[in-house]
Design a protein around this motif. Sequence first.
Motif, mmCIF file in Angstrom:
data_model
loop_
_atom_site.group_PDB
_atom_site.id
_atom_site.type_symbol
_atom_site.label_atom_id
_atom_site.label_comp_id
_atom_site.label_asym_id
_atom_site.label_seq_id
_atom_site.Cartn_x
_atom_site.Cartn_y
_atom_site.Cartn_z
ATOM 1 N N VAL A 117 6.636 0.559 -12.324
ATOM 2 C CA VAL A 117 5.555 -0.330 -11.480
ATOM 3 C C VAL A 117 4.825 0.607 -10.825
ATOM 4 C CG1 VAL A 117 5.388 -1.928 -9.637
ATOM 5 C CG2 VAL A 117 7.323 -2.001 -11.156
ATOM 6 N N LEU A 118 3.366 0.663 -11.287
ATOM 7 C CA LEU A 118 2.465 1.473 -10.571
ATOM 8 C C LEU A 118 1.850 0.813 -9.469
ATOM 9 C CD1 LEU A 118 0.621 4.042 -10.664
ATOM 10 C CD2 LEU A 118 -0.929 2.665 -12.092
ATOM 11 N N SER A 119 1.998 1.181 -8.107
ATOM 12 C CA SER A 119 1.134 0.538 -7.084
ATOM 13 C C SER A 119 -0.104 1.266 -6.645
ATOM 14 C CB SER A 119 2.329 0.356 -6.126
ATOM 15 O OG SER A 119 3.311 -0.548 -6.490
ATOM 16 N N VAL A 120 -1.105 0.660 -6.345
ATOM 17 C CA VAL A 120 -2.215 1.461 -5.924
ATOM 18 C C VAL A 120 -2.649 0.811 -4.699
ATOM 19 C CG1 VAL A 120 -4.615 2.207 -6.609
ATOM 20 C CG2 VAL A 120 -2.968 1.785 -8.403
ATOM 21 N N THR A 121 -2.929 1.958 -3.859
ATOM 22 C CA THR A 121 -3.577 1.581 -2.538
ATOM 23 C C THR A 121 -4.968 1.964 -2.105
ATOM 24 O OG1 THR A 121 -1.167 1.397 -1.624
ATOM 25 C CG2 THR A 121 -2.995 1.251 0.397
ATOM 26 N N PRO A 122 -5.984 0.998 -1.921
ATOM 27 C CA PRO A 122 -7.328 1.707 -1.516
ATOM 28 C C PRO A 122 -7.383 2.074 -0.249
ATOM 29 C CG PRO A 122 -7.360 -0.425 -2.088
ATOM 30 C CD PRO A 122 -5.930 -0.063 -2.216
ATOM 31 N N GLY A 133 -6.572 -1.392 2.172
ATOM 32 C CA GLY A 133 -6.787 -2.615 1.604
ATOM 33 C C GLY A 133 -5.616 -3.091 0.909
ATOM 34 N N PRO A 134 -5.746 -4.256 -0.011
ATOM 35 C CA PRO A 134 -4.576 -4.773 -0.603
ATOM 36 C C PRO A 134 -4.107 -3.809 -1.602
ATOM 37 C CG PRO A 134 -6.480 -5.978 -1.062
ATOM 38 C CD PRO A 134 -6.881 -5.113 0.030
#
Length: 197
Positions: A117-122, A133-134
Motif C-alpha cells: 500500500v503506497l501512501s502519499v502525503t503532500p 493535505g489529504p
Amino acid sequence: FTATNAGTTVVTANIIITPYTYGPNGVDNGGTGDDCLGAPLTYPITVIPTPTVTFTCPAPVCANDAFSAIAFTSPVAGTVFNWTNDNTTIGLAGAGMGNIASFTGLNASTTMSNIGVLSVTPSVTVNSVTCTGPVVTCNLVVKPRPSSNLTASQTDVCPNTEVTLNPNCSIPTPTSVVQWGNGAGSAMPAPAGPTVT
C-alpha cells in the motif's frame, strides 16, 4: 475564527486595529464622532492553501517485471511529496520523498499476489509554517509467476494408448492456463474435457 483558503495560492488578509478613547462628551461612539483615535495597527494574516496530490497508480505487474515510474503533481506551488510503502517485499523502499523511479516488482510466492500500500502525503511550507493535505493511497500489486511440474499417467505406452497429463500448476484454475506443445515448437491440442490449468 477558522481560517480558510479554497484556492491554490497563498492569501494574505490585513486586519486593521484602531484604538480610541471616549471623546469630550464621555460617550462611546465606536471610534466615530468626538472619540479620540490613536494610530491604527495593521495585522496581516496569511492563509496557506491546502496542498493536494495527483498521480497515476501503476497497473499490476508480474513478478520480476518493472513497475512504471510514478510522478506526483499538485496545483499548489512548492508542494513536497512524502510517501510510505507498507510492504517492502514488493521491491520498493519503505519510505521516500518525491517521485518514484521505475522499479522491479518482487513476489516470492507462486500462489498469491504480493501487495504494497503506497501512501502519499503532500505538504507545503510558507514562512516556516507547514501545511499537509489529504493522504492518497494506491495498491501496488505484484502477481505471482506460476510454476508447474508436469506428470503423466504413463510414460512408456503403445500406440493408441490414452495418456493423462497433469501440469500440477501452482495456481489453481481458472487463474492460470497452461499452454501445451510437443517439444518441437509446435502446439498440441489441449486434451479433451475441462479446461487444462
